[in-house]
Design a protein around this motif. Sequence first.
Motif, PDB file in Angstrom:
ATOM      1  N   GLN A 285       0.824  -1.211   0.000  1.00 56.75           N
ATOM      2  CA  GLN A 285       0.000   0.000   0.000  1.00 56.75           C
ATOM      3  C   GLN A 285       0.859   1.263   0.000  1.00 56.75           C
ATOM      4  N   GLU A 286       1.952   1.242   0.765  1.00 57.40           N
ATOM      5  CA  GLU A 286       2.838   2.412   0.809  1.00 57.40           C
ATOM      6  C   GLU A 286       3.543   2.609  -0.526  1.00 57.40           C
ATOM      7  N   LEU A 287       3.985   1.526  -1.135  1.00 54.20           N
ATOM      8  CA  LEU A 287       4.699   1.619  -2.409  1.00 54.20           C
ATOM      9  C   LEU A 287       3.795   2.174  -3.507  1.00 54.20           C
ATOM     10  N   TYR A 288       2.542   1.754  -3.493  1.00 49.37           N
ATOM     11  CA  TYR A 288       1.610   2.204  -4.529  1.00 49.37           C
ATOM     12  C   TYR A 288       1.336   3.705  -4.424  1.00 49.37           C
ATOM     13  N   LYS A 289       1.583   4.286  -3.236  1.00 46.06           N
ATOM     14  CA  LYS A 289       1.354   5.723  -3.050  1.00 46.06           C
ATOM     15  C   LYS A 289       2.327   6.571  -3.870  1.00 46.06           C
ATOM     16  N   VAL A 290       3.468   5.984  -4.239  1.00 48.29           N
ATOM     17  CA  VAL A 290       4.516   6.757  -4.911  1.00 48.29           C
ATOM     18  C   VAL A 290       4.005   7.330  -6.216  1.00 48.29           C
ATOM     19  N   ASN A 291       3.316   6.497  -7.003  1.00 50.81           N
ATOM     20  CA  ASN A 291       2.796   6.978  -8.283  1.00 50.81           C
ATOM     21  C   ASN A 291       1.648   7.975  -8.106  1.00 50.81           C
TER      22      ASN A 291
ATOM     23  N   ILE B  94       7.893   1.942 -11.186  1.00 48.74           N
ATOM     24  CA  ILE B  94       7.389   1.598  -9.856  1.00 48.74           C
ATOM     25  C   ILE B  94       5.971   1.086 -10.077  1.00 48.74           C
ATOM     26  N   PRO B  95       5.673  -0.168  -9.725  1.00 52.30           N
ATOM     27  CA  PRO B  95       4.367  -0.748 -10.092  1.00 52.30           C
ATOM     28  C   PRO B  95       3.213  -0.121  -9.327  1.00 52.30           C
ATOM     29  N   ASN B  96       2.023  -0.165  -9.951  1.00 54.19           N
ATOM     30  CA  ASN B  96       0.778   0.218  -9.294  1.00 54.19           C
ATOM     31  C   ASN B  96       0.153  -1.018  -8.647  1.00 54.19           C
ATOM     32  N   ASP B  97      -0.996  -0.814  -7.987  1.00 56.45           N
ATOM     33  CA  ASP B  97      -1.623  -1.939  -7.289  1.00 56.45           C
ATOM     34  C   ASP B  97      -2.166  -2.995  -8.243  1.00 56.45           C
TER      35      ASP B  97
ATOM     36  N   ILE C  47      -1.812 -12.149  -7.986  1.00 54.93           N
ATOM     37  CA  ILE C  47      -0.967 -11.886  -9.157  1.00 54.93           C
ATOM     38  C   ILE C  47      -1.720 -12.175 -10.456  1.00 54.93           C
ATOM     39  N   ASN C  48      -2.540 -13.223 -10.451  1.00 53.65           N
ATOM     40  CA  ASN C  48      -3.272 -13.591 -11.664  1.00 53.65           C
ATOM     41  C   ASN C  48      -4.336 -12.569 -12.043  1.00 53.65           C
ATOM     42  N   ASN C  49      -4.654 -11.669 -11.115  1.00 50.96           N
ATOM     43  CA  ASN C  49      -5.595 -10.587 -11.422  1.00 50.96           C
ATOM     44  C   ASN C  49      -4.881  -9.280 -11.748  1.00 50.96           C
ATOM     45  N   GLN C  50      -3.559  -9.333 -11.821  1.00 54.92           N
ATOM     46  CA  GLN C  50      -2.780  -8.134 -12.122  1.00 54.92           C
ATOM     47  C   GLN C  50      -2.255  -8.169 -13.559  1.00 54.92           C
ATOM     48  N   GLU C  51      -1.911  -6.990 -14.048  1.00 48.49           N
ATOM     49  CA  GLU C  51      -1.233  -6.897 -15.344  1.00 48.49           C
ATOM     50  C   GLU C  51       0.254  -7.201 -15.125  1.00 48.49           C
TER      51      GLU C  51
END
Length: 820
Positions: A573-579, A603-606, A772-776
């Motif tokens: 959650q913290e990492l996704y805040k970067v974008n 930097i990946p999104n959620d 992961i299977n629901n992510q791009e």
Amino acid sequence: MNRAALYQIAENWFEAQNWKPFAFQKQTWKAFLQGKNGLLNAPTGSGKTYALWFPIILNYIKQVDEGKIKKQSGLKAIWITPLRALSTEIKQAAERVITDLGVPMTVGIRTGDTSTTERTQQKNKMPDLLITTPESLQLLLGSKNYAQTFAKCTAIVIDEWHELLGSKRGVQMELALSRLKSITQDMRIWGISATIGNLELAQEVLLGKETDAFKNSVLIKANLPKKITVKSILPKKMETYPWRGHMGLHLLDEVVQIIRKSKTTLLFTNTRSQCEIWFQTLLDHYPEFAGEIAMHHGSIAKETRIWVENAIKNEELKLVVCTSSLDLGVDFAPVETIIQVGGPKGVARFLQRAGRSGHQPGKESVIYFLATHAMELIEASALKKAAAETIVEDRIPYLNCYDVLIQYLNTLAVADGFYPNEIFKEIKQTFCYQNISDAEWLWVLNFITKGSQSLQAYDEFKKVEIEANGLFKINNKRIAIQHRMQIGTIVSDAVLNVKFLSGGYIGSIEEWFASKLQRGDTFIFAGRKLEFHSIKNMIVLVKLANGKKESKSVSWMGGRMTFSAQMSELLRQELYKVNQELLTPELKALQPVFERQQKESIIPNDNQLLIESFKTREGYHTIFYPFEGRFVHEALASLLSYRISLLSPISFSLAYNDYGFELLSDQILDLEALFDNNLLSTSHLHDDLQSSLNATEMARRKFRDIAVIAGLVFTGRPGQPVKTKHLQSGSQLLFEVFRDYEPDNLLLRQAYIETFEHQLEEGRLIQALERINNQEIVVKRCEKPTPFSFPIITDRLREKLSSETLAERIAKMTASYLKV
């Protein structure tokens, strides 16, 4: 004497101390005196000890007043503590109350540190209030006429229940409680727990599912606001922050500034090795601290640890460098500041350590976070959020621990014996064994009496005899002595005591480290530079080292921890805040790192799974970033390398940390083609895991611990431990016998279950793959290693190089990769 009069006694005592009882303390007194069981959830330093000592003592006053019991008539209450170090303080709290109230009660301690003389005295005359550990309680259950010892016991309190829950020591307590309920008439069961995510389940496990004890119970929450301030230690120039590392010594000067501003500071490290290195480095660079700083970890001599604890209380020390040995319970009111070096890997552990400062009701707790490398600042940001919102982990209880059950039955058999039908009803009411079948119970009984199907020819495994009246009993004196020596569920690598040639005990180190030492080698341990002389009678003999000869730092096995599920989620959650540019101070400080990461990759999104690939002189690197924790990544790396090898002949070197994992090979991977072949599918996951990880080998290692707990192998007499390699070979032989001739053996099955559920965290792995299977999937072809990949690829080097060589290699790699 009515309850109102009893409450007034407690109120008057608090008033005499210039205190006022909290609402949760009054609630606990009331519930206890009403005959209820319960779980008390209260933060450390809030007065939870008095919340339960008081009603126990008040109940005694009431019973004496009503003529129900005579004075000095034996054991009235038991207080269980998971750490022996806490027992003295708990005893002092009880003695303070009974002395002030003039109540004629005695208080005693019974742990592994209790002298033989005192144990003998207790055998003849038990104290009214007994403070003990789960293991010592089992030893009491393994003594003759134990039912008489506990007959008039009215209460048992299990302190720090959150520490026991989710461990085999917790199972040990479940079994002990199931017996005590049957042999006592009016025993109230109470647990004390810090905040965990699943308090209601913790209450159910403590009291037993669907039992009268659970139906007549309460859950009391203190609801005391505790302000926890988290501050990150940041360098003046972020560009110089290391991309990887695990010591944090680059910020030594900043740490010393914090230490100098506080009266007393605890500096927590995650491992004993790190503790030793920090202590020595502080003394080397700041010799003026000599006499003002000390070290505390589990391998240092008990006398030294007690001295350090008393010195903290008496405000005689400026700083103590410590490990989890100071996580729990002991009241250190003078401590102003906590420093955490490196990610604690779990929210509960971090908050527990934060609570060691401001260890009084209403006081603010201050904890500084020292990230050992750049990426750990994301953890700091996540921990700030967790502290603000009190997000903590669940504790998952064990189910069907056959090894602990076998040990428990042997304990009962060593004492007065047991009747199977009676004990089966009791254990079925515990949470752990609620679903044990009649067939499994029969197997366990056959195991302790006949040695199981494949060991029937060997008399040494036929421990329990069935007497004419159906009583199961151990009558062999040798078997009884060996069993009592081995009661417990904590199984660790063999340790050797370290002593000076001239006499004097220093502490203990693990056998595997001691076995590598040559005469004349020097090593740093317990803050001293020592020269190895010899090993005699399983004792490491040393003398103080002279000169400036390079010394090793003692290291211990099992030093690496992994993210909890909650910590992993918070970090993502913290990492996704970067974008989204929702930056905390820690994330802002990481801007130079993020800018370079985005320059080389993304930097990946959620909704994205990032995979990076690049080539170095080592080969072709493919890095995956699920951010799920080391153990999940270890399993994922092995799983994917196995599945890829089924499609084409290829071999990999693997590396992993809490952020991601690396597949290194001598040929480039066609990732798009691999994903078309269901590389990340959850189908056939269990079978593929078993093949990829050599699960049999992992289960074999796990079986050693199970064999020790179940009493299949003997660990040795006091001062004469069996060598680890001999224990391993003995348990491996049994493992092979069961695997080849008795594949339905319950202990063998348990070894595989624990391997997959606890070591590989298969449940979390499935959840990670589903997410992961629901992510791009975003594959970035990079020119060189990125800031995200750097900690992972250098982690592999740590297995091959010494600390000094590794530091030099990393410095060269960093300089090379930072070139534009």
